[in-house]
Design an enzyme around this catalytic site. Structure first.
Site, PDB file in Angstrom:
ATOM      1  CB  CYS A   1      39.473  31.089  41.281  1.00  0.00           C
ATOM      2  SG  CYS A   1      40.140  31.185  39.616  1.00  0.00           S
TER       3      CYS A   1
ATOM      4  CD  GLU B   1      32.404  32.567  42.704  1.00  0.00           C
ATOM      5  OE1 GLU B   1      32.596  31.345  42.905  1.00  0.00           O
ATOM      6  OE2 GLU B   1      33.304  33.340  42.329  1.00  0.00           O
TER       7      GLU B   1
ATOM      8  CG  HIS C   1      34.895  31.700  39.624  1.00  0.00           C
ATOM      9  ND1 HIS C   1      35.283  32.665  40.534  1.00  0.00           N
ATOM     10  CD2 HIS C   1      35.913  31.568  38.746  1.00  0.00           C
ATOM     11  CE1 HIS C   1      36.484  33.105  40.208  1.00  0.00           C
ATOM     12  NE2 HIS C   1      36.893  32.460  39.135  1.00  0.00           N
TER      13      HIS C   1
HETATM   14  N1  GLN Z   1      44.850  34.876  39.086  1.00  0.00           N
HETATM   15  C1  GLN Z   1      44.525  33.501  39.014  1.00  0.00           C
HETATM   16  C2  GLN Z   1      44.563  32.977  37.587  1.00  0.00           C
HETATM   17  O1  GLN Z   1      44.482  33.725  36.649  1.00  0.00           O
HETATM   18  C3  GLN Z   1      43.178  33.226  39.664  1.00  0.00           C
HETATM   19  C4  GLN Z   1      42.036  33.873  38.945  1.00  0.00           C
HETATM   20  C5  GLN Z   1      40.777  33.966  39.781  1.00  0.00           C
HETATM   21  O2  GLN Z   1      40.826  33.857  41.009  1.00  0.00           O
HETATM   22  N2  GLN Z   1      39.654  34.216  39.133  1.00  0.00           N
HETATM   23  O3  GLN Z   1      44.637  31.788  37.389  1.00  0.00           O
END
Ligand code: GLN
Length: 538
Positions: free
Chosen positions: A384, A512, A510
């Site tokens: 992310c 995970e 994600h």
């Molecule tokens: N802050 C980033 C976004 O909103 C990444 C979000 C995250 O790592 N879950 O796109």
């Protein structure tokens, strides 16, 4: 097996952090391993609608389900243990309960009645508890009640449990009370008094615990067990010891030895058979007998609180077991990383994971880390925000777009290689408004990811507002960073890889959240594999 769903409530006494989630998940595992369809639900007494707006320092990681619910991290344990997806219905907060009751009041559904905690709030809680049961998908629903008995916030939940037990009958709804039996060093003794008091507090609300699970650092003697049974009104066999374990994955076996599942099933008037834990135990054997080890740097800004990265840490345990490797995690605070200390901080590592996150704090350290591992060909996994940092680093240092950035960090950047998604531009509310839950992603043939997944379309869970800016795609790809996974409908870039690197993968989603004991996530498995390979070349 009967058709009516049975309910098990798990309450906590004496102190928080006793591990109700792990006990609930372990019991569910034992029931599942006997053929029962079990699920777990968490009721959280706080007023936030969901934990999505909570800082990780407050409550640890926010876990995301397939259906896009932002939930308590205990749901992650439930999925990891049971290998069954959870949903919005598996996590309910006081905020959501009140919101729903107040919405009904505004719609006039209470027909002029005074709206009160009892019966309106408790009815709403009872309804939420029974949603899973009434779906027909489960034989047993385990409902974990957050907080500690005696908290003001928990009272409506305990009252709802009392009413449900009364309505459903004692063989259909039972209460497991998780408590602490502390060891007093000066006295050289385990003490039962705090447990007696918390059981009494529960009784003041009209709820009698049926089973006591006692967290302890030392074995409970026969005498202590008998005393607890006598003072707390439970059967002697229903006093269950939960001794500290070296890994949470030992807890199902420990509970089996103590007979938790047996005593629960007996009280619910259900049949007990020997649970089949073959695959689970094979995993434990591999986990406990690694043939080699690797050290992976986890770079984030919440590293003081490991619960912030719970699912990532557990995914490494699953992937380590698959590879028969012990994965040592070195937590590296991104805020303190800079070009001067980067070599001493990273050069000994076998792999680097740059973690998810929000906001500006610590991002330059993450970018420095990506540069180092890219140039030194150390296996890299960006998740992310970690993937977004990889794109920014590549744009700045390879494409020479000096101020390339995400508009999250610098709205006026000349090169917004990561920018706010179109659908996000009109949104002002924070809670539940990110791009959430499972989305499809098409994988490019001839990529690391298509090999790792062994399929050409996947579904992964998301939680973000910003995205790879497709205006820069051609330029970035031409320089050697390939977009190897795209959303088939929108063309959003979900995965990037580097051509000239042995293992460099950044994912916008994600992975995970989907790694379980039964199904370790293939990307974590492959990343640990790459780290192992790299460790042998050093
Ligand atoms: N802050 C980033 C976004 O909103 C990444 C979000 C995250 O790592 N879950 O796109």
């Amino acid at each position: 097996m009967t058709t009516a769903t049975k309910y098990i409530f798990v309450t906590g006494g004496v102190t928080s952090s006793l591990g109700k989630g792990i006990i609930a998940a372990s019991l569910a595992k034992l029931l599942q391993a006997q053929g029962y369809r079990a699920t777990i639900q968490k009721l959280d007494p706080y007023i936030n609608i969901d934990p999505g707006t909570l800082n990780p320092y407050e409550h640890g990681e926010c876990y995301v389900t397939d259906d896009g619910a932002e939930t308590d991290l205990d749901l992650g344990h439930y999925e990891r243990f049971l290998n069954v997806p959870t949903s919005q219905s598996n996590n309910v907060t006081t905020g959501r309960i009140y919101q729903s009751v107040i919405d009904k009041e505004r719609r006039g559904e209470f027909l002029g009645k005074t709206v009160q905690v009892i019966p309106h709030i408790t009815d709403e809680i009872k309804e939420r508890i029974q949603i899973l049961g009434k779906s027909g998908d489960y034989d047993i629903v385990i409902t974990e009640i957050g907080g500690t008995v005696g908290d003001i916030e928990s009272l409506p939940y305990i009252e709802a449990v009392r009413q449900l037990q009364w309505e459903l009958g004692e063989s259909n709804a039972i209460v497991i009370h998780l408590t602490l039996v502390p060891y007093l060093k000066a006295a050289g003794e385990l003490k039962t008094k705090p447990t007696q008091h918390s059981v009494k507090t529960l009784m003041e609300s009209g709820v009698q615990a049926n089973v006591l699970v006692c967290r302890t650092e030392y074995e409970l003697s026969d005498g202590i067990r008998t005393k607890l049974a006598r003072f707390c009104n439970v059967k002697r066999e229903a006093v269950i010891q939960s001794i500290d374990a070296s890994t949470i994955y030992d807890v199902p076996n420990l509970m089996l030895e103590e007979g938790l599942d047996k005593v629960v099933l007996k009280q619910l008037e259900l049949e007990w058979i020997q649970p089949k834990l073959t695959l689970w135990n094979e995993f434990l054997t591999r986990h406990k007998n690694p043939k080699s080890e690797v050290t992976i740097g986890l770079i984030g800004k919440y590293v003081e609180l490991q619960d912030s990265y719970k699912s990532i840490l557990e995914s490494f345990i699953h992937a380590g077991a698959t590879n028969e490797v012990k994965v040592n995690i070195e937590f590296i605070h991104s805020e303190y990383l800079n070009s001067e200390n980067i070599k001493t901080s990273l050069s000994h590592l076998d792999g680097v994971l740059v973690a998810p996150g929000f906001g500006e704090r610590g991002i330059e350290g993450k970018i420095d880390a990506v540069k180092y591992v890219r140039e030194h060909k150390i296996p890299f996994f960006g998740i992310c925000l970690g993937m977004q940092m990889a794109v920014i680093e590549f744009s700045r240092n390879v494409l020479k777009l000096a101020d390339a950035n995400s508009t999250e960090m610098d709205e006026g950047t000349e090169h917004p290689v990561i920018s706010l998604m179109e659908a996000q531009k009109t949104i002002t509310n924070k809670g539940g408004t990110m791009r959430l839950g499972a989305w499809a992603c098409k994988l490019e043939a001839d990529s690391i990811v298509s090999q790792v997944y062994g399929q050409d379309e996947i579904q992964e869970r998301h939680r973000h507002r910003y995205e790879f800016n497709n205006n820069y795609k051609a330029q970035i790809e031409a320089a050697g960073m390939k977009a190897t996974g795209l959303n088939p409908d929108t063309g959003l870039v979900e995965i990037v890889e580097l051509s000239e690197h042995p293992w460099f993968v950044g994912v916008q989603y994600h992975p995970e959240y989907k790694s379980t004991v039964a199904n370790p996530h293939p990307l974590f498995v492959a990343f640990v594999g790459a780290a192992l390979k790299y460790s042998k070349t050093k």
